[in-house]
Design an enzyme around this catalytic site. Structure first.
Site, PDB file in Angstrom:
ATOM      1  N   ASN A  68      49.344  41.768  46.541  1.00  0.00           N
ATOM      2  CA  ASN A  68      49.374  43.371  46.586  1.00  0.00           C
ATOM      3  C   ASN A  68      49.047  43.159  48.153  1.00  0.00           C
ATOM      4  OD1 ASN A  68      50.043  43.583  44.236  1.00  0.00           O
ATOM      5  ND2 ASN A  68      48.066  44.839  43.507  1.00  0.00           N
ATOM      6  N   GLU A  74      43.772  43.291  41.137  1.00  0.00           N
ATOM      7  CA  GLU A  74      42.760  43.576  42.287  1.00  0.00           C
ATOM      8  C   GLU A  74      41.176  43.528  42.000  1.00  0.00           C
ATOM      9  OE1 GLU A  74      43.894  46.817  44.640  1.00  0.00           O
ATOM     10  OE2 GLU A  74      45.957  46.009  45.006  1.00  0.00           O
ATOM     11  N   HIS A 131      44.185  47.554  35.071  1.00  0.00           N
ATOM     12  CA  HIS A 131      44.386  47.987  36.236  1.00  0.00           C
ATOM     13  C   HIS A 131      43.255  49.393  36.385  1.00  0.00           C
ATOM     14  CE1 HIS A 131      47.506  48.758  39.476  1.00  0.00           C
ATOM     15  NE2 HIS A 131      46.428  49.454  39.907  1.00  0.00           N
ATOM     16  N   TYR A 168      49.450  45.669  51.899  1.00  0.00           N
ATOM     17  CA  TYR A 168      49.821  47.088  52.447  1.00  0.00           C
ATOM     18  C   TYR A 168      49.168  46.675  53.912  1.00  0.00           C
ATOM     19  CZ  TYR A 168      50.038  48.991  47.640  1.00  0.00           C
ATOM     20  OH  TYR A 168      50.400  49.060  46.860  1.00  0.00           O
ATOM     21  N   GLU A 192      52.865  44.404  44.774  1.00  0.00           N
ATOM     22  CA  GLU A 192      52.761  45.643  45.208  1.00  0.00           C
ATOM     23  C   GLU A 192      53.044  45.490  46.778  1.00  0.00           C
ATOM     24  OE1 GLU A 192      49.133  48.080  44.571  1.00  0.00           O
ATOM     25  OE2 GLU A 192      49.390  47.347  42.383  1.00  0.00           O
ATOM     26  N   ARG A 239      56.717  46.715  36.299  1.00  0.00           N
ATOM     27  CA  ARG A 239      55.290  46.067  36.199  1.00  0.00           C
ATOM     28  C   ARG A 239      54.404  47.341  35.819  1.00  0.00           C
ATOM     29  NH1 ARG A 239      50.682  45.635  40.105  1.00  0.00           N
ATOM     30  NH2 ARG A 239      49.117  44.769  39.161  1.00  0.00           N
TER      31      ARG A 239
END
Length: 456
Positions: free
Chosen positions: A298, A163, A118, A300, A364, A74
């Site tokens: 994504n 995002e 992005h 985290y 991600e 990606r």
């Protein structure tokens, strides 16, 4: 612990973070060029001028991907490489770079996953208002068409935005990302125009024959402090209101319009208090509701909140009045982000239930640690533990019924980590920023073995 047949294993990067070559072959200036060159915005005054020099070293990087067994890569397209002014004339040299990259990937039997935005908006468009300007959404659709016309015969997977919450609220709300604005009304207006751009681009891509269209969001489970380590903990009424509101602002603000064609009432109320809703025009939500095939996640760390009567809204969270943001009781990465692997399985199961009819992909997931090269190796055992813990939760989510099709580690390479500059390393491949030499870390070799056995 075996994953489904045809589960997609890969890695992800972003254009400004790795490419460098910011003034070569007709590339225009982006908001991140401007932002990073403005003193005080990025740690140590770092910029993406050189980054990992992927623009010149992409063939070697693709060879490295092949050695690691990646099935998918990606990457994002730098809009200023394609249209230096953000609209109008197309730069063939910019398109040529990505065409060569796609050919190299296909020759290595790696599927290209293209992300169109992005965060590197052409500075020329920011000078006209950026994402606060409705016209930017229409220029974005034209740019998407130009890229598809060049690459669409070889690229099957298309992501419109990465995002949008970050682009809108960190870029226009609290100003820690480019373009560095700090106004709640600008942030909320930008969020809507980003979604409008997504819808316009998705329709344009579909009309050109794109078969797999994705929106990538930075969703996270929103939890009280007690729920971080006890999924069965039940929040009191006030905390439950706080959790619901932040989940709405983080996730539902973007996925409800895309999947259901409507904004949650709390989002409209927040917009009304921060500049009004006049930028939301009749027909916009119908455009935003264009069919997509996949949602990229994504992940985290979780978002931890509790009721905080009298607490003013956080600048990055218009509408978050009376909510107090907390830290999780958990180990942390070098970014200070709490490590809560089961937050990923909780999130995937919930999103599968809330937004049926589309598949999911982890686009991600990764961690920054203070890596050290010793005797020609990087023994990043903490990163291996992080990735293994999260992949176990991915497997758990699939077993619980989540329609999850793949996992892309963040990131392939150490790179320019936005406002943190080069002091934070997320890569499974170490980059020496003096020589630009690549060195696979232990985590890369571990990941290669995971891919090879399709499991843990």
């Amino acid at each position: 612990m075996i994953f489904p047949e045809n589960f997609v294993w890969g890695a992800a990067t972003a254009s400004y973070q790795i490419e460098g070559a910011v003034k070569e072959d007709g590339r225009g200036q982006s908001i991140w060029d401007t932002f990073s060159h403005s003193p005080g915005n990025v740690a140590d005054g770092d910029t993406g001028d050189v980054a990992c020099d992927h623009y010149h070293r992409y063939r070697d990087d693709v060879s490295l991907m092949r050695e690691l067994g990646l099935a998918a890569y990606r990457f994002s397209i730098a809009w200023p490489r394609i249209q230096p002014d953000g609209r109008g004339k197309i730069n063939p040299q910019g398109l040529g770079f990505y065409s060569r990259l796609v050919d190299s990937l296909l020759a290595a039997d790696i599927s290209p996953y293209v992300t169109l935005y992005h965060w590197d908006l052409p500075q020329a468009l920011e000078d006209e208002g950026g994402w606060t300007n409705r016209d930017t959404a229409y220029y974005f659709a034209e740019y998407a068409q130009a890229v598809h016309e060049k690459l669409g015969d070889r690229v099957a997977h298309w992501t419109t935005l990465n995002e949008p919450w970050v682009a809108a609220y960190l870029g226009y709300g609290n100003g820690v990302h480019a373009p560095g604005r700090r106004r709640a009304a600008d942030a909320m207006r930008s969020a809507h125009h980003l979604l409008l751009g997504h819808g316009l681009a998705a329709r344009r891509l579909r009309s050109l024959g794109a078969e797999n269209i994705m929106l990538v969001v930075n969703s996270a489970p929103v939890l009280t402090p007690a729920q971080v380590n006890d999924p069965q903990a039940t929040p009191d009424a006030a905390d439950a209101v706080a959790v619901h509101r932040i989940h709405t602002l983080l996730t539902r603000q973007f996925l409800d319009p895309v999947r259901h064609g409507s904004y949650p009432a709390e989002v409209l109320e927040a917009a009304a208090r921060n500049g009004g809703t006049g930028h939301i025009l009749d027909g916009d939500l119908e455009i935003i509701n264009a069919p997509i095939d996949q949602i990229g996640i994504n992940y985290y760390n979780p978002c931890v909140v509790e009721a905080g009567p009298g607490t003013p809204a956080d600048p990055a969270w218009p509408g978050s009045e009376d909510v107090r943001f907390r830290t999780a009781d958990a180990p942390t990465t070098a970014m200070g982000w709490p490590i809560v692997p089961d937050g990923l399985s909780r999130l995937l199961v919930r999103l599968s239930g809330d937004y049926p009819g589309v598949s999911l992909m982890v686009t991600e997931n990764g961690a920054a640690f203070d890596d050290v090269v010793a005797d020609g190796r990087v023994h990043d055992t903490d990163r291996v533990a992080y990735l293994e813990g999260h992949l176990r939760e991915v497997h758990r989510a699939i077993a619980a019924g989540a329609d999850l099709r793949g996992y892309l580690v963040w990131s392939l390479l150490d790179n320019f980590e936005w406002a943190e500059g080069y002091r934070r390393r997320f890569g499974i491949v170490h980059v020496d920023y003096e020589t630009l030499a690549r060195l696979p870390k232990d985590s890369a070799l571990w990941y290669r073995d995971v891919i090879g056995r399709n499991g843990l």
